[in-house]
Design a protein around this motif. Structure first.
Motif, short mmCIF file in Angstrom:
data_model
loop_
_atom_site.label_atom_id
_atom_site.label_comp_id
_atom_site.label_asym_id
_atom_site.label_seq_id
_atom_site.Cartn_x
_atom_site.Cartn_y
_atom_site.Cartn_z
N ALA A 112 0.86 -1.13 -0.07
CA ALA A 112 -0.15 -0.10 -0.11
C ALA A 112 0.95 1.22 -0.03
O ALA A 112 0.73 2.10 -0.96
CB ALA A 112 -0.95 -0.06 1.21
N LEU A 280 -5.50 -1.94 3.28
CA LEU A 280 -5.44 -1.50 1.91
C LEU A 280 -4.44 -2.12 0.86
O LEU A 280 -4.57 -2.55 -0.20
CB LEU A 280 -5.14 0.21 1.75
CG LEU A 280 -6.15 1.03 2.43
CD1 LEU A 280 -5.71 2.48 2.22
CD2 LEU A 280 -7.57 1.08 1.48
N GLY A 281 -3.29 -2.46 1.57
CA GLY A 281 -2.50 -3.25 0.81
C GLY A 281 -3.20 -4.85 0.42
O GLY A 281 -2.80 -5.26 -0.69
#
Length: 291
Positions: A112, A280-281
């Motif tokens: 991310a 998010l990653g």
């Protein structure tokens, strides 16, 4: 495609829906089960994702520990307790009815944070300093996980051969000194029994021992950064985690790094996505997004 992203940490579980624009919706949190048994974790995950699963097309999990063939492993078994060998991917597929992917949380955060950097950066390292110390390596635009998921576990590199024993079994790991757990374990006298958050508060108020403990952590991390630069020749090191993002901490690391020979220095920056980087990653990896 909407992804149900999950972050499994030592103290809390987080989940959210992440859309194709990397926007987070309907974030939820629960405490990580204190018993750390398979049944307790399964029940907690079910409660966490039940309101969200029907709105997603896939599941992406960022978890503490090493992920090997969808199963939870650990360098430090004490961090997982009875969750060692927990079948993470198959459990979440069963709970949600959706295809699932799992990755180490620091590796996910690295991916991310790499996407948050400028287009001219292809080699970066992410280091998280929190209860433990972890990391992720992006080289030539590729997230490196290694054959057994070990790549990026920088907290278990050597900092002091005469230092404290780490939970992984080695002596003097970076994690045993620089982490929140390491800072608290070294506290003596009136600071004995204080956690890292309290020690940072004492340091901000000028407490001599507290300032020394925080400085020792920052110096240890700066030496790790110099080692990382020598090993990877990365263009950027991004620092996250509750300790890494504590007010004033990164400035101390920068000051220590400035004392190293110039060839070992590298630009340091705080995590752009802060405490959501893992979520998010993992979503980015599940969506197959490349920079």
């Amino acid at each position: 495609m909407t992804t149900l992203a999950i972050d499994i940490g030592g103290t809390k579980l987080a989940a959210a829906l992440v859309d194709g624009d990397l926007q987070i919706h309907q974030r939820r949190e629960l405490p990580t089960p204190a018993s750390k048994t398979p049944d307790a974790l399964r029940a907690a995950l079910l409660a966490l994702v039940a309101p969200l699963a029907s709105q997603a097309r896939q599941v992406a999990v960022a978890s503490t520990g090493i992920i090997r063939e969808g199963t939870l492993q650990a360098i430090n078994p004490q961090n997982l307790g009875g969750l060692l060998h927990f079948p993470l991917v198959s459990t979440l597929t069963e709970i949600t009815g959706l295809p699932a992917l799992a990755v180490n949380d620091a590796q996910a955060a690295a991916w991310a944070e790499y996407h948050a950097l400028g287009e001219n950066i292809d080699d970066m390292v992410f280091i998280t300093v929190s209860t433990g110390v972890g990391g992720g390596v992006v080289s030539d635009g590729v997230l490196r996980m290694g054959h057994e998921g070990l790549a990026g576990h920088l907290g278990h590199t050597l900092a002091d051969p005469g230092g404290p024993r780490c939970g992984c079994g080695r002596v003097g790991c970076v994690e045993a000194i620089a982490s929140g757990r390491g800072i608290a374990a070294a506290a003596q006298g009136d600071l004995a029994g204080c956690d890292a958050k309290a020690i940072f508060a004492h340091a901000a108020n000028g407490h001599a021992q507290a300032r020394e403990l925080v400085q020792r952590s920052a110096q240890t991390l700066a030496r790790l950064v110099a080692d990382v630069k020598a090993t990877t020749d990365c263009q950027r090191v991004v620092v996250g985690g509750s300790i890494g993002l504590a007010p004033g901490y990164l400035a101390l690391v920068r000051a220590c790094l400035a004392l190293e020979p110039s060839v070992y220095r590298v630009v340091l920056s705080e995590a752009h996505y802060r405490h959501d980087a893992g979520l998010l990653g993992a979503a980015l990896l599940a969506q197959g997004v490349k920079k």
